[in-house]
Design an enzyme around this catalytic site. Structure first.
Site, PDB file in Angstrom:
ATOM      1  CB  THR A  34      -0.922   0.113   1.229  1.00  0.00           C
ATOM      2  OG1 THR A  34      -1.657  -1.057   1.337  1.00  0.00           O
ATOM      3  CG2 THR A  34      -1.839   1.296   1.094  1.00  0.00           C
ATOM      4  CD  GLU A  56      10.804  -2.299  -0.678  1.00  0.00           C
ATOM      5  OE1 GLU A  56      10.626  -2.782  -1.800  1.00  0.00           O
ATOM      6  OE2 GLU A  56      10.141  -2.603   0.321  1.00  0.00           O
ATOM      7  CG  ASN A  99      11.188  -6.268  -2.995  1.00  0.00           C
ATOM      8  OD1 ASN A  99      10.230  -6.188  -2.237  1.00  0.00           O
ATOM      9  ND2 ASN A  99      11.812  -5.199  -3.475  1.00  0.00           N
TER      10      ASN A  99
END
Lengths: 407, 407
Positions: free
Chosen positions: A197, A281, A403
């Site tokens: 989100t 990120e 990730n």
């Protein structure tokens, strides 16, 4: 806008008068220091506008928010509650019930009607909300609401993988009307359906009609939050909400005030969007991909987005490698109309490609331009006069490391 | 097909009778051991079918090949020349002239007409072909053409970032007709517009009519090379060519032979496509994304492609992290119709998601399924009976390292 000289003011969502907020730790996140529930309250009933994710597998709070905004309460909205840590997405009927229960608990604690409460969630997909934590959090938050610094705690409590809170606010005076618009956001780049989100919350003390607010918010989101891309994912929970006191007789502000509000809204949204981007990120480099000479604004955006989402181009941005062949290939794949003989690619002001061949810039020129932490890649498609832009970023080994979820 | 028992045979493009080939070093690549020019010659005039990149910024040899195939020479095609190291893409009018000159040089060396020669290039974008090297290479290659092992040298000479040559060939007998179909390909995954291009070359000794060949090749490419994705880029030079002797009176083979050819063509294309995939930069894991229960085959492919191209999902595949929330989010973004309450996501045969919530599989089950070097992710959209698939792969730190072009 430059003649208006808006003043930057602190505290984000509580910068404008009439708003109180707070953030507490209620146990959704494991670390006892991590705030994980934010509560915002308005002193009088407000109009609300909202823009939600277009993801068709949207989360329970998104469905709830859409419904609420379609049938606003007679006395206006009074509160927004946000939990971080669990997204309440992919949770079926139980997820819907949990969102409704959250709104009821806030209403009970503050003496409101449940339909006056908006609910957002952000965090891991596929888990149910820990309702005992939520209950405890709401109880505690309702006792620590505060103007001013309360907004800072709220900005902290909505974070997930964010490394820092994101807030901004401005005050402006125009033709005798002074108003404030502030906001906060979370998102380490619209990019993490694990800790999902992008959320944004904006508040103003300028009285506004509901329908006009919705139009303005949609426009500003399209020019800001919808112009950033880290990967090409849209999460299940993306939401931007704007609160404002209702205007008398639903009147739109005078032209000069309306225009100042539009400009300030775009500025607040852009500030927050770029803050999300720069906190992405593994992001080292933010690149504005500016496409001109397009047949239509849609075509310009199409080409810009294709370039900004190409993994190969993103890799080259990591080190400033001037791999403009990848830009040409992405334009060719974008579906946008272009004329290869009139196509021009510039790194900053260095010409990499023109007249169908390599341009005048040396490799060293291009490397220098592409090694800036913020720079503009300019692509002219050579077929029209429409334009559009997208903010993109590099793809790094750190992004992959974060990730791959080694666990 | 299983009842046909095709036999695997060596040498790729020279496996079928009537073809000779070779690969030489002519100085386009800097290493003196690196072969960089391949030449294939047919003993009699052949029909050719071709499928080219849809990239609108295509390279000069792609435009040349399309034109040649639209107006085939009266006596058939006789040669294909391929250089590696320079793609001759983004090179304007000079690039077009260089491609035509290459065809003329091959024709002169072999006593053919220039229009009987097809030309392909692969390598760095934006550089002009070193025509002196090309001339020397064609001269040398025309003296070393050979059946059998010549094909192996050709397969070697078309490589760029490939770590190994890619060849395959089968022979089959059906209803008294024996034929061979072989091929070679290059591409470290359709993914490198720096050393650009996926190229594939197929040869058969089965006489075929030109139009039917084109239909069959288009179908087989759609089911194989177009079903792999490493990143979502399509290069400027992608080309697949098929050569076959012309059939008498342009007759299609008897049904049983035609069917055997179709199946063998799909097999050769799939072998080569998966070889490209497994040689992809930094690829550890190849995942077949199988989508069923779709409203249409296009919808199935749309969802499969969106999943296979999501950087977040690709990261999770790197370590087998069972992050099925990302799958749900990608389905929601794909544009494909689905029913969230009937959507089922399986890692191998382990149910990750069904009835709107987490499924019965444990985390350990999912990790185990997702850690295989080749595995199937199965997504049922729950709205129809159409299906489709895409082969995807993980995104690794090595991929980023290879493509950041630190230089």
């Amino acid at each position: 806008m430059s003649t208006l000289r808006p003043t930057e003011v602190p505290h984000g969502v509580t910068a404008a008068g009439g708003y109180r907020a707070t953030g507490v730790h209620c146990g959704i996140k494991s670390s006892p220091e991590a705030l994980d529930l934010a509560l915002m309250v308005t002193d009088r009933g407000c109009n609300a506008a909202g823009v939600f994710t277009v993801n068709r597998a949207c989360a329970a709070p998104v469905r709830y928010g859409r419904q609420r905004l379609q049938a606003p309460p007679a006395d206006g909205f009074r509160a927004i509650v946000v939990n971080s840590g669990v997204a309440n997405a992919a949770t079926g009927a139980r997820g819907e019930a949990d969102t409704a229960a959250t709104a009821r608990m806030v209403a009970d604690a503050l003496g409101l009607l449940p339909e006056q409460v908006l609910v957002c969630s952000t965090g891991v997909i596929g888990r149910f909300l820990p309702m005992d934590c939520i209950a405890r959090g709401i109880e505690e938050a309702s006792r620590s609401l505060e103007a001013g610094p309360g907004g800072d705690r709220a900005a902290n409590a909505i974070m997930t993988t964010d490394t820092r809170p994101k807030q901004t606010a401005y005050r402006v005076s125009v033709d005798g009307v002074t108003f404030t618009l502030g906001g906060m956001a979370k998102g380490a780049g619209m990019i993490e359906p694990n800790m999902a989100t992008m959320l944004g919350f904006l508040t103003t003390d300028l009285p506004l009609p509901a329908e006009w607010m919705q139009t303005q918010l949609r426009w500003a989101v399209d020019q800001s939050f919808n112009c950033i891309t880290i990967d090409h994912d849209t999460s299940t929970n993306d939401t931007v909400l704007l609160l404002a006191p209702p205007s008398e007789g639903d009147r739109t502000p005078a032209d000069s005030v309306a225009e100042a509000f539009q400009m300030l809204l775009l500025r607040v949204c852009t500030d927050l969007a770029l803050a999300i981007m720069e906190d992405g990120e593994g992001v080292h480099s933010v690149v504005k991909v500016m496409v001109t000479g397009a047949e239509s604004p849609a075509d310009a955006r199409l080409a810009a987005r294709r370039i900004a989402n190409s993994p190969l181009i993103k890799c080259s941005w990591n080190t400033g490698d001037p791999n403009w062949g990848r830009i040409i290939a992405a334009v060719g794949n974008s579906g946008a109309a272009f004329n290869i003989d009139k196509l021009v690619v510039r790194y900053g002001d260095q010409i990499a490609f023109e007249r169908g061949c390599a341009g005048s810039a040396t490799r060293a020129d291009l490397v220098k331009a592409g090694r800036q932490p913020r720079w503009t890649l300019h692509v002219d498609l050579g077929v029209g006069d429409a334009e559009g832009y997208i903010y993109g970023c590099d793809l790094s080994k750190e992004y992959v490391q974060i990730n791959i979820g080694e666990s």
